[in-house]
Design an enzyme around this catalytic site. Structure first.
Site, PDB file in Angstrom:
ATOM      1  CE1 TYR A  10      -3.672  -1.965   4.308  1.00  0.00           C
ATOM      2  CE2 TYR A  10      -3.222   0.353   4.547  1.00  0.00           C
ATOM      3  CZ  TYR A  10      -2.919  -0.859   4.063  1.00  0.00           C
ATOM      4  OH  TYR A  10      -3.882  -1.553   2.796  1.00  0.00           O
ATOM      5  CB  SER A  56      -1.232   0.111   1.255  1.00  0.00           C
ATOM      6  OG  SER A  56      -1.563   1.265   1.369  1.00  0.00           O
ATOM      7  CE  LYS A  81      -1.640  -4.090   2.741  1.00  0.00           C
ATOM      8  NZ  LYS A  81      -1.392  -4.692   1.769  1.00  0.00           N
TER       9      LYS A  81
HETATM   10  N1  LIG Z   1      -9.035  -1.176  -1.701  1.00  0.00           N
HETATM   11  C1  LIG Z   1      -7.754  -0.336  -1.068  1.00  0.00           C
HETATM   12  O1  LIG Z   1      -8.404   1.357  -1.464  1.00  0.00           O
HETATM   13  C2  LIG Z   1      -6.630  -0.490  -1.429  1.00  0.00           C
HETATM   14  C3  LIG Z   1      -5.719   0.080  -0.870  1.00  0.00           C
HETATM   15  C4  LIG Z   1      -4.070  -0.411  -1.094  1.00  0.00           C
HETATM   16  C5  LIG Z   1      -3.738  -2.070  -0.552  1.00  0.00           C
HETATM   17  N2  LIG Z   1      -5.324  -2.446  -0.585  1.00  0.00           N
HETATM   18  C6  LIG Z   1      -4.589  -3.623  -0.316  1.00  0.00           C
HETATM   19  O2  LIG Z   1      -5.569  -4.504  -1.329  1.00  0.00           O
HETATM   20  C7  LIG Z   1      -5.656  -5.820  -1.007  1.00  0.00           C
HETATM   21  C8  LIG Z   1      -7.327  -6.793  -1.272  1.00  0.00           C
HETATM   22  O3  LIG Z   1      -7.955  -5.795  -0.895  1.00  0.00           O
HETATM   23  P1  LIG Z   1      -9.502  -5.293  -1.786  1.00  0.00           P
HETATM   24  O4  LIG Z   1      -9.383  -3.788  -1.224  1.00  0.00           O
HETATM   25  O5  LIG Z   1      -9.303  -5.698  -3.194  1.00  0.00           O
HETATM   26  O6  LIG Z   1     -10.002  -6.194  -0.814  1.00  0.00           O
HETATM   27  P2  LIG Z   1     -11.484  -6.286  -0.556  1.00  0.00           P
HETATM   28  O7  LIG Z   1     -12.443  -5.743  -1.755  1.00  0.00           O
HETATM   29  O8  LIG Z   1     -12.532  -6.355   0.691  1.00  0.00           O
HETATM   30  O9  LIG Z   1     -11.408  -7.751  -0.813  1.00  0.00           O
HETATM   31  C9  LIG Z   1     -10.662  -8.948   0.106  1.00  0.00           C
HETATM   32  C10 LIG Z   1     -10.881 -10.011  -0.070  1.00  0.00           C
HETATM   33  O10 LIG Z   1     -10.058 -10.967   0.006  1.00  0.00           O
HETATM   34  C11 LIG Z   1     -10.647 -11.780   1.278  1.00  0.00           C
HETATM   35  N3  LIG Z   1     -10.161 -11.877   2.974  1.00  0.00           N
HETATM   36  C12 LIG Z   1     -10.618 -11.214   3.615  1.00  0.00           C
HETATM   37  N4  LIG Z   1     -10.213 -11.602   4.285  1.00  0.00           N
HETATM   38  C13 LIG Z   1      -9.403 -12.723   4.354  1.00  0.00           C
HETATM   39  C14 LIG Z   1      -9.656 -13.562   5.251  1.00  0.00           C
HETATM   40  N5  LIG Z   1      -9.163 -13.894   6.516  1.00  0.00           N
HETATM   41  N6  LIG Z   1      -9.290 -15.397   4.447  1.00  0.00           N
HETATM   42  C15 LIG Z   1      -9.383 -15.423   3.318  1.00  0.00           C
HETATM   43  N7  LIG Z   1      -9.957 -14.039   2.232  1.00  0.00           N
HETATM   44  C16 LIG Z   1      -9.956 -13.145   3.146  1.00  0.00           C
HETATM   45  C17 LIG Z   1     -12.203 -11.486   0.983  1.00  0.00           C
HETATM   46  O11 LIG Z   1     -12.972 -12.974   1.153  1.00  0.00           O
HETATM   47  P3  LIG Z   1     -13.571 -12.585   2.055  1.00  0.00           P
HETATM   48  O12 LIG Z   1     -13.751 -12.351   3.653  1.00  0.00           O
HETATM   49  O13 LIG Z   1     -14.861 -13.822   1.589  1.00  0.00           O
HETATM   50  O14 LIG Z   1     -12.707 -13.806   3.664  1.00  0.00           O
HETATM   51  C18 LIG Z   1     -12.235 -11.021  -0.176  1.00  0.00           C
HETATM   52  O15 LIG Z   1     -12.460 -11.895  -1.243  1.00  0.00           O
HETATM   53  C19 LIG Z   1      -5.576  -6.057   0.628  1.00  0.00           C
HETATM   54  O16 LIG Z   1      -4.353  -6.408   0.283  1.00  0.00           O
HETATM   55  C20 LIG Z   1      -5.053  -4.605   0.980  1.00  0.00           C
HETATM   56  O17 LIG Z   1      -4.806  -3.934   2.477  1.00  0.00           O
HETATM   57  C21 LIG Z   1      -6.285  -2.004  -1.025  1.00  0.00           C
END
Ligand SMILES: NC(=O)c1ccc[n+]([C@@H]2O[C@H](COP(=O)([O-])OP(=O)(O)OC[C@H]3O[C@@H](n4cnc5c(N)ncnc54)[C@H](OP(=O)(O)O)[C@@H]3O)[C@@H](O)[C@H]2O)c1
Length: 262
Positions: free
Chosen positions: A159, A146, A163
């Site tokens: 966080y 991130s 990261k």
């Molecule tokens: N969105 C942003 O702005 C952003 C910014 C910087 C970094 N990121 C990073 O990007 C990555 C993905 O985030 P996203 O925004 O795409 O999140 P998201 O839309 O909430 O999707 C997260 C996915 O991970 C799964 N997940 C969550 N907890 C889990 C667990 N304990 N075991 C197995 N699966 C799990 C969720 O499914 P279930 O809940 O069904 O398990 C879902 O499929 C993360 O590492 C996050 O830190 C995101």
């Protein structure tokens, strides 16, 4: 054709956290580019929907419902890929994240849990995947870090720290695994996924975030999926140990949690 270098025909990829958001977009992108994909998250119904999107590309999906906060469960996905598809070439360490918290409410346990979920899982899956990747002739690992691992925002000590650890783990693992396996990360900015729903569903907050972002919008999961495909395919064949910033141009946080001075 230069575009051929973005294709991954006959390759096999594992994408963690692939039921929604960035992971789902990455899995579909890799399938469109020619890979069979192992999908894993906790919610089977979400995974089945992504598997249908993969099937529509003509590629195969193998669904493994699992709680990936347990590094052993993440590591087991390497064997699942070999069992389902006979090889493993690409690992996308996408699962992760943790809630922002005031520093004094960030307990050592909370910090350790965040480290396990964001770093230990990526380490476990990558190391478990190495033998199969070497057998396949080489491989590529892409981990989702991130922008908060690079810049400082109040409330993000846990966080941002984990990261940043994932970003430096990437540099270190790349040296250990060169030359046959490339290891890169993406420092993602704000992307419209369910993880961000809480803030982006508020129009006023969303507008503030957009105007504080040089490219004046929140990212789409596909913005990140395109970068994942670059790093995972031979388009990125001369890139390893690097953290690609896909963040709309951020040099400072675009979200103020409003935490007061102590
Ligand atoms: N969105 C942003 O702005 C952003 C910014 C910087 C970094 N990121 C990073 O990007 C990555 C993905 O985030 P996203 O925004 O795409 O999140 P998201 O839309 O909430 O999707 C997260 C996915 O991970 C799964 N997940 C969550 N907890 C889990 C667990 N304990 N075991 C197995 N699966 C799990 C969720 O499914 P279930 O809940 O069904 O398990 C879902 O499929 C993360 O590492 C996050 O830190 C995101």
């Amino acid at each position: 054709m230069i575009l051929d270098r973005f294709r991954v025909p006959g390759k096999v990829a594992v994408v963690t956290g692939s039921g929604r958001g960035i992971g789902a977009a990455a899995a579909v992108a890799l399938a469109e580019a020619g890979a069979d994909v192992v999908l894993s998250a906790r919610t089977q119904a979400d995974l089945e929907k992504v598997a249908e999107r993969v099937a529509r590309t003509g590629r195969r999906a193998h669904v493994v419902p699992a709680d990936l906060s347990d590094p052993a469960a993440a590591g087991a996905l390497a064997a699942a890929a070999v069992e389902a598809f006979g090889r493993l070439d690409i690992v996308v360490n996408n699962v992760g994240g943790t809630y922002p918290r005031p520093l004094l409410e960030t307990t050592p346990e909370f910090l350790e849990e965040a480290f396990r979920f964001n770093v230990a899982t990526a380490h476990a899956l990558t190391t478990a995947a190495v033998p199969a990747m070497l057998e396949a002739g080489g491989g590529a690992v892409v981990s989702i870090s991130s922008n908060m691992g690079r810049i400082a925002g109040r409330g993000f000590a846990a966080y941002g720290t984990v990261k940043a650890a994932l970003a430096h783990w990437t540099r270190l693992a790349a040296v250990d695994l060169a030359p046959r396996i490339r290891v890169n990360a993406i420092a993602v900015g704000s992307v419209a996924t369910s993880a961000l729903d809480l803030v982006t569903s508020n129009a006023e907050i969303r507008e503030k975030m957009e105007s504080a972002t040089p490219l004046r919008r929140i990212g789409d999961p596909e913005d990140v999926a395109a970068a994942i495909l670059f790093l995972a395919s031979s388009a990125g064949a001369y890139v390893t140990g690097k953290v690609l910033e896909v963040d709309g141009g951020l040099q400072a946080p675009n979200l103020d949690l409003g935490l007061p001075d102590l």
